[in-house]
Design a protein around this motif. Structure first.
Motif, PDB file in Angstrom:
ATOM      1  N   ALA A   1       0.900  -1.010  -0.026  1.00 44.35           N
ATOM      2  CA  ALA A   1       0.033   0.193  -0.085  1.00 44.35           C
ATOM      3  C   ALA A   1       0.809   1.065  -0.045  1.00 44.35           C
ATOM      4  O   ALA A   1       0.480   2.297  -0.831  1.00 44.35           O
ATOM      5  N   LYS A   2       1.892   1.168   1.008  1.00 46.21           N
ATOM      6  CA  LYS A   2       2.926   2.384   1.007  1.00 46.21           C
ATOM      7  C   LYS A   2       3.649   2.639  -0.267  1.00 46.21           C
ATOM      8  O   LYS A   2       3.396   3.754  -1.018  1.00 46.21           O
ATOM      9  N   VAL A   3       3.878   1.668  -1.105  1.00 44.95           N
ATOM     10  CA  VAL A   3       4.663   1.694  -2.254  1.00 44.95           C
ATOM     11  C   VAL A   3       3.705   2.168  -3.243  1.00 44.95           C
ATOM     12  O   VAL A   3       4.232   3.281  -4.047  1.00 44.95           O
ATOM     13  N   ALA A   4       2.766   1.580  -3.439  1.00 45.91           N
ATOM     14  CA  ALA A   4       1.466   2.007  -4.354  1.00 45.91           C
ATOM     15  C   ALA A   4       1.362   3.319  -4.245  1.00 45.91           C
ATOM     16  O   ALA A   4       1.185   4.032  -5.402  1.00 45.91           O
ATOM     17  N   TYR A   5       0.935   3.643  -3.208  1.00 47.71           N
ATOM     18  CA  TYR A   5       0.496   5.202  -2.981  1.00 47.71           C
ATOM     19  C   TYR A   5       1.511   6.312  -3.245  1.00 47.71           C
ATOM     20  O   TYR A   5       1.221   7.240  -4.108  1.00 47.71           O
ATOM     21  N   LYS A   6       2.733   5.875  -2.553  1.00 46.01           N
ATOM     22  CA  LYS A   6       3.625   6.855  -3.031  1.00 46.01           C
ATOM     23  C   LYS A   6       4.040   6.888  -4.652  1.00 46.01           C
ATOM     24  O   LYS A   6       4.420   8.056  -5.258  1.00 46.01           O
ATOM     25  N   ALA A   7       3.978   5.875  -5.203  1.00 46.93           N
ATOM     26  CA  ALA A   7       4.343   5.737  -6.722  1.00 46.93           C
ATOM     27  C   ALA A   7       3.234   6.517  -7.598  1.00 46.93           C
ATOM     28  O   ALA A   7       3.660   7.247  -8.418  1.00 46.93           O
ATOM     29  N   VAL A   8       2.024   6.387  -7.110  1.00 48.58           N
ATOM     30  CA  VAL A   8       0.923   7.057  -7.874  1.00 48.58           C
ATOM     31  C   VAL A   8       1.003   8.390  -7.564  1.00 48.58           C
ATOM     32  O   VAL A   8       0.724   9.595  -8.437  1.00 48.58           O
ATOM     33  N   GLN A   9       1.083   9.018  -6.300  1.00 46.31           N
ATOM     34  CA  GLN A   9       1.140  10.307  -5.909  1.00 46.31           C
ATOM     35  C   GLN A   9       2.301  10.983  -6.374  1.00 46.31           C
ATOM     36  O   GLN A   9       1.960  12.121  -7.086  1.00 46.31           O
ATOM     37  N   SER A  10       3.306  10.304  -6.613  1.00 43.83           N
ATOM     38  CA  SER A  10       4.681  11.123  -7.213  1.00 43.83           C
ATOM     39  C   SER A  10       4.281  11.130  -8.909  1.00 43.83           C
ATOM     40  O   SER A  10       4.662  12.381  -9.530  1.00 43.83           O
ATOM     41  N   PHE A  11       3.807  10.087  -9.427  1.00 48.65           N
ATOM     42  CA  PHE A  11       3.340  10.330 -10.747  1.00 48.65           C
ATOM     43  C   PHE A  11       2.416  11.740 -11.247  1.00 48.65           C
ATOM     44  O   PHE A  11       2.710  12.367 -11.937  1.00 48.65           O
ATOM     45  N   LEU A  12       1.224  11.513 -10.172  1.00 49.67           N
ATOM     46  CA  LEU A  12       0.194  12.746 -10.243  1.00 49.67           C
ATOM     47  C   LEU A  12       0.790  14.023 -10.101  1.00 49.67           C
ATOM     48  O   LEU A  12       0.020  15.155 -10.541  1.00 49.67           O
ATOM     49  N   GLU A  13       1.978  14.203  -9.469  1.00 53.57           N
ATOM     50  CA  GLU A  13       2.589  15.557  -9.118  1.00 53.57           C
ATOM     51  C   GLU A  13       3.001  16.119 -10.454  1.00 53.57           C
ATOM     52  O   GLU A  13       2.922  17.317 -10.653  1.00 53.57           O
ATOM     53  N   THR A  14       2.933  15.165 -11.575  1.00 53.67           N
ATOM     54  CA  THR A  14       3.781  15.546 -12.816  1.00 53.67           C
ATOM     55  C   THR A  14       2.763  15.567 -13.673  1.00 53.67           C
ATOM     56  O   THR A  14       2.681  16.081 -14.919  1.00 53.67           O
ATOM     57  N   ASP A  15       1.612  14.785 -13.608  1.00 53.15           N
ATOM     58  CA  ASP A  15       0.381  14.604 -14.440  1.00 53.15           C
ATOM     59  C   ASP A  15      -0.888  14.555 -13.618  1.00 53.15           C
ATOM     60  O   ASP A  15      -1.358  13.586 -13.289  1.00 53.15           O
ATOM     61  N   ASP A  16      -1.546  15.906 -13.418  1.00 55.21           N
ATOM     62  CA  ASP A  16      -2.754  15.693 -12.615  1.00 55.21           C
ATOM     63  C   ASP A  16      -4.238  15.504 -13.523  1.00 55.21           C
ATOM     64  O   ASP A  16      -5.096  15.919 -13.140  1.00 55.21           O
ATOM     65  N   THR A  17      -3.691  15.066 -14.633  1.00 55.71           N
ATOM     66  CA  THR A  17      -5.033  14.889 -15.577  1.00 55.71           C
ATOM     67  C   THR A  17      -5.977  13.847 -15.514  1.00 55.71           C
ATOM     68  O   THR A  17      -6.787  13.554 -15.832  1.00 55.71           O
ATOM     69  N   MET A  18      -5.203  12.690 -14.617  1.00 56.54           N
ATOM     70  CA  MET A  18      -5.846  11.591 -14.329  1.00 56.54           C
ATOM     71  C   MET A  18      -6.424  11.380 -12.993  1.00 56.54           C
ATOM     72  O   MET A  18      -5.796  11.793 -12.133  1.00 56.54           O
ATOM     73  N   GLU A  19      -7.642  10.595 -13.055  1.00 58.22           N
ATOM     74  CA  GLU A  19      -8.362  10.188 -11.763  1.00 58.22           C
ATOM     75  C   GLU A  19      -7.564   8.500 -11.703  1.00 58.22           C
ATOM     76  O   GLU A  19      -7.652   7.816 -12.338  1.00 58.22           O
ATOM     77  N   VAL A  20      -7.214   8.339 -10.495  1.00 56.79           N
ATOM     78  CA  VAL A  20      -6.538   6.769 -10.072  1.00 56.79           C
ATOM     79  C   VAL A  20      -7.208   6.530  -9.005  1.00 56.79           C
ATOM     80  O   VAL A  20      -7.391   6.937  -8.087  1.00 56.79           O
ATOM     81  N   ASN A  21      -7.890   5.171  -9.251  1.00 60.13           N
ATOM     82  CA  ASN A  21      -8.594   4.607  -8.148  1.00 60.13           C
ATOM     83  C   ASN A  21      -7.895   3.358  -7.947  1.00 60.13           C
ATOM     84  O   ASN A  21      -7.232   2.497  -8.534  1.00 60.13           O
ATOM     85  N   PHE A  22      -8.129   2.898  -6.659  1.00 59.53           N
ATOM     86  CA  PHE A  22      -7.537   1.731  -5.940  1.00 59.53           C
ATOM     87  C   PHE A  22      -8.607   1.057  -5.479  1.00 59.53           C
ATOM     88  O   PHE A  22      -9.430   1.465  -4.669  1.00 59.53           O
ATOM     89  N   VAL A  23      -8.784  -0.200  -6.419  1.00 56.50           N
ATOM     90  CA  VAL A  23     -10.013  -0.775  -6.186  1.00 56.50           C
ATOM     91  C   VAL A  23      -9.426  -2.254  -5.368  1.00 56.50           C
ATOM     92  O   VAL A  23      -8.724  -2.964  -5.578  1.00 56.50           O
ATOM     93  N   PHE A  24     -10.513  -2.331  -4.170  1.00 58.70           N
ATOM     94  CA  PHE A  24     -10.089  -3.605  -3.515  1.00 58.70           C
ATOM     95  C   PHE A  24     -11.710  -4.453  -3.238  1.00 58.70           C
ATOM     96  O   PHE A  24     -12.501  -4.117  -3.690  1.00 58.70           O
TER      97      PHE A  24
END
Length: 171
Positions: A133-156
């Motif tokens: 969870a920590k790795v996934a969130y950090k990776a996505v959050q970092s990516f979205l800092e450079t590309d805020d056009t996407m909505e990202v869902n974590f689905v459980f």
């Protein structure tokens, strides 16, 4: 924007869903099997073509490729192979990060505005859910800092997995 939700990833009405695939790309259990079943034969045929041309030895861990989503609501399926824990040794975090980042790079190239991820590598591949969870969130959050056009869902698929992820990222 990052969302957490409990849902069936095969029913997501998004630009792309990410498949926690195995390197063969030919279907399997868990999320992989569910996506192949829900999407129909079109996904398998496109995966076979990828294997016959681009990745003859299988998709390497951390890389990502795309197929159509077949019969699902999403337009695309982005397939990525997560690391097997703990045999990934000191590269586990790097390889799992690559799964998320490379999937998002593929989504960006496709012009996707919304992407839904499962908890990659936390099933049969054994990655501890709290660490993943920590790795996934950090990776996505970092990516979205450079590309805020996407909505990202974590689905459980379960409340328990949702809670582990939520509690891990908000500590």
């Amino acid at each position: 924007m990052i969302n957490l939700k409990i849902s069936d990833i095969t029913q997501e009405d998004v630009s792309a869903v990410v498949n926690a695939a195995n390197s063969s790309l030919l279907g399997g259990g868990g999320v992989d099997g569910a996506i192949h079943r829900a999407g129909g034969s079109q996904i398998l045929e496109q995966c076979k073509e990828i294997r016959a041309t681009t990745y003859k030895d299988g998709l390497p861990t951390g890389e990502a490729v795309v197929t159509s989503a077949g019969d699902m609501k999403a337009k695309y399926v982005i397939h990525t192979v997560g690391p097997v824990y703990p045999s990934c040794a000191d590269r586990c975090e790097e390889l799992l990060t690559n799964c998320y980042v490379n999937s998002l790079k593929v989504a960006r190239k496709l012009g996707c505005t919304s992407v839904s991820f499962p908890a990659i590598s936390t099933g049969i591949y054994g990655y501890p859910k709290d660490k993943a969870a920590k790795v996934a969130y950090k990776a996505v959050q970092s990516f979205l800092e450079t590309d805020d056009t996407m909505e990202v869902n974590f689905v459980f698929s379960s409340q328990a997995s949702y809670e582990i992820f939520k509690n891990s990222i908000y500590k």
